[in-house]
Structures are given as structure tokens and as C-alpha cells.
Motif scaffolding. Structure first.
Motif, mmCIF file in Angstrom:
data_model
loop_
_atom_site.group_PDB
_atom_site.id
_atom_site.type_symbol
_atom_site.label_atom_id
_atom_site.label_comp_id
_atom_site.label_asym_id
_atom_site.label_seq_id
_atom_site.Cartn_x
_atom_site.Cartn_y
_atom_site.Cartn_z
ATOM 1 N N ASP A 48 -12.343 -15.992 -0.152
ATOM 2 C CA ASP A 48 -13.331 -15.385 0.756
ATOM 3 C C ASP A 48 -13.346 -13.869 0.642
ATOM 4 O O ASP A 48 -13.407 -13.159 1.648
ATOM 5 N N GLY A 49 -13.256 -13.356 -0.587
ATOM 6 C CA GLY A 49 -13.331 -11.917 -0.811
ATOM 7 C C GLY A 49 -12.042 -11.163 -0.540
ATOM 8 O O GLY A 49 -11.995 -9.942 -0.660
ATOM 9 N N LYS A 50 -10.974 -11.874 -0.158
ATOM 10 C CA LYS A 50 -9.691 -11.232 0.117
ATOM 11 C C LYS A 50 -8.673 -11.615 -0.958
ATOM 12 O O LYS A 50 -8.740 -12.696 -1.534
ATOM 13 N N ILE A 51 -7.712 -10.710 -1.191
ATOM 14 C CA ILE A 51 -6.721 -10.871 -2.246
ATOM 15 C C ILE A 51 -5.345 -11.081 -1.629
ATOM 16 O O ILE A 51 -4.975 -10.398 -0.660
ATOM 17 N N LEU A 52 -4.589 -12.007 -2.190
ATOM 18 C CA LEU A 52 -3.243 -12.316 -1.699
ATOM 19 C C LEU A 52 -2.243 -11.276 -2.197
ATOM 20 O O LEU A 52 -2.081 -11.078 -3.400
ATOM 21 N N LEU A 53 -1.574 -10.603 -1.256
ATOM 22 C CA LEU A 53 -0.536 -9.626 -1.590
ATOM 23 C C LEU A 53 0.782 -10.015 -0.936
ATOM 24 O O LEU A 53 0.795 -10.628 0.142
ATOM 25 N N CYS A 54 1.880 -9.631 -1.585
ATOM 26 C CA CYS A 54 3.224 -9.901 -1.082
ATOM 27 C C CYS A 54 3.948 -8.571 -0.868
ATOM 28 O O CYS A 54 3.863 -7.675 -1.707
ATOM 29 N N GLN A 55 4.698 -8.486 0.226
ATOM 30 C CA GLN A 55 5.537 -7.320 0.471
ATOM 31 C C GLN A 55 6.952 -7.658 0.018
ATOM 32 O O GLN A 55 7.560 -8.619 0.499
ATOM 33 N N ARG A 56 7.481 -6.879 -0.896
ATOM 34 C CA ARG A 56 8.743 -7.212 -1.553
ATOM 35 C C ARG A 56 9.945 -7.144 -0.607
ATOM 36 O O ARG A 56 10.119 -6.160 0.109
ATOM 37 N N ALA A 57 10.795 -8.194 -0.687
ATOM 38 C CA ALA A 57 12.035 -8.242 0.090
ATOM 39 C C ALA A 57 13.248 -7.997 -0.806
ATOM 40 O O ALA A 57 14.378 -8.174 -0.369
ATOM 41 N N ILE A 58 12.991 -7.610 -2.066
ATOM 42 C CA ILE A 58 14.073 -7.360 -3.019
ATOM 43 C C ILE A 58 13.809 -6.046 -3.755
ATOM 44 O O ILE A 58 12.695 -5.537 -3.767
ATOM 45 N N LEU A 64 7.538 -2.572 -0.609
ATOM 46 C CA LEU A 64 6.212 -2.226 -1.114
ATOM 47 C C LEU A 64 5.450 -3.497 -1.490
ATOM 48 O O LEU A 64 6.002 -4.595 -1.531
ATOM 49 N N TRP A 65 4.162 -3.336 -1.754
ATOM 50 C CA TRP A 65 3.268 -4.481 -1.930
ATOM 51 C C TRP A 65 2.959 -4.750 -3.394
ATOM 52 O O TRP A 65 2.895 -3.824 -4.208
ATOM 53 N N THR A 66 2.733 -6.020 -3.708
ATOM 54 C CA THR A 66 2.459 -6.425 -5.081
ATOM 55 C C THR A 66 1.688 -7.740 -5.083
ATOM 56 O O THR A 66 1.528 -8.381 -4.046
ATOM 57 N N LEU A 67 1.236 -8.125 -6.243
ATOM 58 C CA LEU A 67 0.730 -9.477 -6.444
ATOM 59 C C LEU A 67 1.932 -10.380 -6.690
ATOM 60 O O LEU A 67 2.958 -9.922 -7.193
ATOM 61 N N PRO A 68 1.843 -11.676 -6.366
ATOM 62 C CA PRO A 68 2.961 -12.565 -6.655
ATOM 63 C C PRO A 68 3.172 -12.698 -8.163
ATOM 64 O O PRO A 68 2.287 -13.162 -8.875
ATOM 65 N N ALA A 69 4.323 -12.258 -8.634
ATOM 66 C CA ALA A 69 4.612 -12.262 -10.070
ATOM 67 C C ALA A 69 6.104 -12.089 -10.283
ATOM 68 O O ALA A 69 6.809 -11.571 -9.411
ATOM 69 N N GLY A 70 6.572 -12.515 -11.447
ATOM 70 C CA GLY A 70 7.978 -12.343 -11.785
ATOM 71 C C GLY A 70 8.243 -12.792 -13.207
ATOM 72 O O GLY A 70 7.324 -13.172 -13.942
ATOM 73 N N PHE A 71 9.507 -12.766 -13.598
ATOM 74 C CA PHE A 71 9.885 -13.090 -14.960
ATOM 75 C C PHE A 71 9.713 -14.576 -15.244
ATOM 76 O O PHE A 71 10.067 -15.423 -14.429
ATOM 77 N N MET A 72 9.194 -14.873 -16.437
ATOM 78 C CA MET A 72 9.128 -16.251 -16.917
ATOM 79 C C MET A 72 10.522 -16.818 -17.054
ATOM 80 O O MET A 72 11.480 -16.089 -17.301
ATOM 81 N N GLU A 73 10.609 -18.130 -16.918
ATOM 82 C CA GLU A 73 11.855 -18.848 -17.177
ATOM 83 C C GLU A 73 11.733 -19.577 -18.511
ATOM 84 O O GLU A 73 10.619 -19.874 -18.959
ATOM 85 N N PHE A 124 -0.105 -20.429 3.106
ATOM 86 C CA PHE A 124 0.798 -19.504 2.425
ATOM 87 C C PHE A 124 1.690 -18.858 3.472
ATOM 88 O O PHE A 124 1.330 -18.800 4.651
ATOM 89 N N SER A 125 2.848 -18.406 3.050
ATOM 90 C CA SER A 125 3.801 -17.734 3.943
ATOM 91 C C SER A 125 4.827 -17.012 3.069
ATOM 92 O O SER A 125 4.930 -17.295 1.869
ATOM 93 N N PRO A 126 5.607 -16.098 3.654
ATOM 94 C CA PRO A 126 6.587 -15.382 2.844
ATOM 95 C C PRO A 126 7.640 -16.324 2.260
ATOM 96 O O PRO A 126 8.199 -17.157 2.969
ATOM 97 N N GLY A 127 7.906 -16.172 0.964
ATOM 98 C CA GLY A 127 9.015 -16.873 0.333
ATOM 99 C C GLY A 127 10.273 -16.026 0.464
ATOM 100 O O GLY A 127 10.252 -14.955 1.085
ATOM 101 N N PRO A 128 11.383 -16.448 -0.123
ATOM 102 C CA PRO A 128 12.641 -15.712 0.032
ATOM 103 C C PRO A 128 12.632 -14.298 -0.556
ATOM 104 O O PRO A 128 13.466 -13.491 -0.180
ATOM 105 N N GLU A 129 11.684 -13.995 -1.455
ATOM 106 C CA GLU A 129 11.634 -12.664 -2.051
ATOM 107 C C GLU A 129 10.564 -11.774 -1.408
ATOM 108 O O GLU A 129 10.291 -10.690 -1.899
ATOM 109 N N SER A 130 9.965 -12.255 -0.302
ATOM 110 C CA SER A 130 8.881 -11.498 0.346
ATOM 111 C C SER A 130 9.167 -11.299 1.828
ATOM 112 O O SER A 130 9.618 -12.219 2.518
ATOM 113 N N LEU A 131 8.882 -10.083 2.312
ATOM 114 C CA LEU A 131 8.970 -9.800 3.741
ATOM 115 C C LEU A 131 7.729 -10.293 4.478
ATOM 116 O O LEU A 131 7.794 -10.750 5.605
#
Length: 196
Positions: A48-58, A64-73, A124-131
């Protein structure tokens, strides 16, 4: 690297035969330890025109804020990694669509591959790596509190593309630049767009 992970002996930097750059080579068993770039993958999810952002807990860039992303496994595709990271950081189940941006960050030996994503379900909700995790409109993006320049650039490109409806993929390189006094580091983006 100081010691060989195979035999525990000391390693030295040298150019192995047939190679063209310094590698860590075991002084005892001769094993060559290759270091290659790390791949970061994630999703730009819009609803609906809005973008999902995460606030870093690590760290790095805690709070600070980011898109959900991290290292490949190991053992996963880039798309699977993007979906997994979105789940881990935002508890969001997403369908990963096409590649949106791919940037080489040669100064830190990383490759960022960010995909467009769509919610399979609206939760959606904060995961363990997001505030905190939230959907934000364009005028709510916390530009002064963004964690990484590559995420800022991805968001800027996306907002521009949204005006025309033509979405990437965008390819580019982000470089570190040291000022004349040698103390300040910034990043500069060189990007090209392939509107295939």
C-alpha cells in the motif's frame, strides 16, 4: 589469519604459484586459505505504498534503520536467503520477486543483492535482531537514521522508479573515499541501470 585451520601451523602471506595475489598459505602443510567476498541478501517489501523497515538490535549500526537483509548461508539460494533474512528480522513471510539492486562494496569485500518482495500474509513483528519493524511512507523514511549507505541508495532508486513503474535491476559499486587528511571516510556510489 595467523594459524592454519587444518593443521594449526603459522600461515604467511604470499602469492602462490599460478596465482596473482597475496593469500594466506600454511607454512607447514602448504594449504592455501582463500578469502572471498561475502554476499548480503534481503528484500525491499512494499505494501500500500509503504516500505518495510527494521531498526537494528545488533551491531554494527545498533538502533539505526535498514531493509531486512543479512549474510547468505551455505546451502541456500540468494532468493531463499532473502526470504529467510526477512523472516528472521521482521517475522514477515514474503514471496521474493526479481532482483532489484546488486552493489559491489569492494572496500569491505561484500556484494549486496536486494530483491523486491511481497507479503504472503500481512503479519510482521520484530525478530531477535530488530528493535522495531514498521511500514513507512516515503515522507516517514528516517533518512538521518539509516544504517548503511547501500540501503539508502536502494531506497532512493526505488522511490524514483516508483514514479515511472520501471523497476531496475540496478547494478553498481560503492567505494570508500578517504579525505586528504586521511581521517574521514565516506562512500560514493557509481551505478548503472539495466531496464531489461
Amino acid at each position: 589469519m595467523n594459524y592454519c585451520s587444518l593443521c594449526g601451523s603459522k600461515v604467511s602471506k604470499c602469492i602462490p604459484a599460478g596465482d596473482d595475489r597475496d593469500r594466506d598459505v600454511c607454512d607447514d602443510c602448504g594449504h592455501i586459505h582463500y578469502e572471498n567476498p561475502k554476499v548480503v541478501t534481503g528484500c525491499l517489501v512494499e505494501q500500500d505504498g509503504k516500505i518495510l523497515l527494521c531498526q537494528r538490535a545488533i551491531e554494527p549500526r545498533y538502533g539505526l534503520w535498514t531493509l531486512p537483509a543479512g549474510f547468505m548461508e551455505n546451502g541456500e539460494t540468494v532468493e531463499q536467503g532473502a526470504a529467510r533474512e526477512t523472516w528472521e528480522e521482521a517475522m514477515a513471510d514474503v514471496e521474493v520477486n526479481g532482483l532489484y539492486t546488486m552493489f559491489s562494496l569492494t572496500h569491505i569485500n561484500q556484494i549486496y543483492m536486494l530483491f523486491r518482495g511481497r507479503f504472503k500474509s500481512p503479519e510482521f513483528s520484530p525478530g531477535p535482531e530488530s528493535l522495531d519493524v514498521k511500514l513507512v511512507s516515503e515522507d516517514e523514511i528516517p533518512w538521518d537514521e539509516m544504517a548503511f549507505p547501500v540501503i539508502e541508495e536502494t531506497l532512493r532508486l526505488y522511490l524514483e522508479d516508483r514514479k515511472t513503474g520501471n523497476f531496475g535491476p540496478h547494478l553498481g559499486e560503492m567505494r570508500a573515499v578517504v579525505d586528504a587528511d586521511g581521517t574521514h571516510i565516506e562512500t560514493r556510489m557509481n551505478s548503472t541501470t539495466d531496464q531489461a
